[in-house]
Design a protein around this motif. Structure first.
Motif, short mmCIF file in Angstrom:
data_model
loop_
_atom_site.label_atom_id
_atom_site.label_comp_id
_atom_site.label_asym_id
_atom_site.label_seq_id
_atom_site.Cartn_x
_atom_site.Cartn_y
_atom_site.Cartn_z
N ARG A 211 2.38 93.70 55.84
CA ARG A 211 1.22 93.00 56.36
C ARG A 211 0.50 92.16 55.32
N VAL A 212 0.75 92.45 54.05
CA VAL A 212 0.07 91.70 52.99
C VAL A 212 1.07 90.89 52.16
N THR A 213 2.08 91.56 51.61
CA THR A 213 2.99 90.89 50.67
C THR A 213 3.86 89.84 51.35
N LEU A 214 4.52 90.21 52.43
CA LEU A 214 5.45 89.27 53.08
C LEU A 214 4.77 87.98 53.56
N PRO A 215 3.63 88.06 54.26
CA PRO A 215 3.00 86.79 54.68
C PRO A 215 2.63 85.89 53.51
N LEU A 216 2.19 86.48 52.40
CA LEU A 216 1.80 85.67 51.25
C LEU A 216 3.00 85.15 50.46
N LEU A 217 4.17 85.72 50.71
CA LEU A 217 5.40 85.27 50.03
C LEU A 217 6.26 84.37 50.92
N TRP A 218 5.72 83.93 52.04
CA TRP A 218 6.55 83.24 53.03
C TRP A 218 7.23 82.00 52.46
N ASP A 219 6.51 81.18 51.72
CA ASP A 219 7.11 79.96 51.16
C ASP A 219 8.26 80.30 50.21
N THR A 220 8.08 81.34 49.40
CA THR A 220 9.15 81.76 48.49
C THR A 220 10.35 82.28 49.26
N LEU A 221 10.10 83.04 50.33
CA LEU A 221 11.20 83.54 51.17
C LEU A 221 11.96 82.39 51.82
#
Length: 302
Positions: A211-221
């Motif tokens: 809920r925190v890490t993945l949304p904030l890493l979306w561009d990198t993903l």
């Protein structure tokens, strides 16, 4: 000042744009032309029109390579990103909080270096190493252990049902370290206050991750998925060095780059190989464009 700025910018762009046109655009244009001929590499090319593309549409080896790319396109990004995200999360946020700051597991700096080691090896060297790992006798690392345990050797690279999965496993092993570093850099750019606030609210590690890490890493993903998808359309070095008969057994590990190489340099069919190269070019471009379009979302402002 503004009028003098444009000649300055153009002066800096002339050299790189010229080099790009000469060494990138021109070879692509030449490949498109050669794909419309029956050139065999020596005599002058003869015009063939779309004959090479018609032949390619009925080539079983070509479609088998496409099938393998589709399998790799699904498994390679999914498995690599999942493993890399897991390790990156542990190395950056998986440890106990130290005072008011969150940290990775003990020895995380050492593990970052270890995970990156495969990136220091050339792909042919990795293929040779895994050739010894997959040997179907007592000298193989995996089958040797099975034989000592009284079990039958698997024969990873000679089993038509397992050979492609063995190749994909090598590609994942080689790629994970780079994406651990990439995702670690992405996590390091996220303000620690966000994670600390979530932890103070009692969020478990699973919530902190999803809920925190993945949304904030979306561009990198998104970038990682595109890079790994492009890698899934390659695989030439591993397949050429590691597999039986360079794409075997019975073309069960072949990829388009391997088919291009064999048709060009083994059979002297440069026109047909160029047609396959054009097909590979459009497949890669289409994949990258669709991925960027489908995964596009609003950027979260921090």
């Amino acid at each position: 000042m503004r009028h003098g700025r444009y000649p300055f910018i153009v002066g800096f762009l002339v050299a790189p744009v010229t080099l790009y046109v000469v060494f990138v655009i021109a070879p692509y244009a030449q490949a498109f032309y050669i794909s419309m001929t029956n050139w065999r590499g020596f005599a002058p090319p003869t015009w063939a029109g779309f004959d090479n593309y018609k032949r390619m549409a009925g080539d079983g080896a070509f479609w088998k390579a496409i099938e393998h790319h589709l399998v790799m396109l699904i498994t390679l990004p999914l498995v690599t990103i999942a493993i890399a995200l897991f390790f990156a999360f542990l190395l950056n946020l998986g440890g106990r909080s130290r005072g008011s700051t969150m940290s990775g597991v003990w020895g995380s700096k050492f593990y970052r270096v270890v995970f990156f080691f495969p990136q220091l090896l050339a792909l042919p060297i990795i293929a040779v190493l895994f050739g010894m790992v997959y040997r179907p006798n007592s000298s193989g690392l995996i089958d040797g252990v099975l034989i000592k345990l009284g079990l039958a050797p698997v024969g990873w690279l000679i089993n038509p049902k397992l050979a492609l999965w063995a190749v994909i496993a090598v590609l994942v092993w080689q790629a994970v370290g780079f994406y651990v570093v990439l995702f670690s850099a992405g996590m390091a750019s996220i303000p620690k206050d966000i994670f600390e606030a979530a932890e103070l609210d009692g969020a478990p590690q699973s919530t902190l991750f999803f809920r925190v890490t993945l949304p904030l890493l979306w561009d990198t993903l998104q970038v990682a998925w595109v890079y790994l998808g492009i890698a899934a359309f390659d695989g030439f070095a591993i397949v050429d060095v590691l597999t039986v008969d360079q794409g075997g057994p019975d073309n069960n590990t072949t990829v388009l780059a391997e088919q291009i190489y064999q048709n060009a340099f083994k059979f002297g069919k440069f026109g047909y190989a160029s047609a396959m190269g054009v097909a590979l070019f459009f497949l890669t471009i289409t994949f990258a464009a669709l991925t960027l379009r489908v995964t596009r979302r609003e950027t979260i402002e921090l």
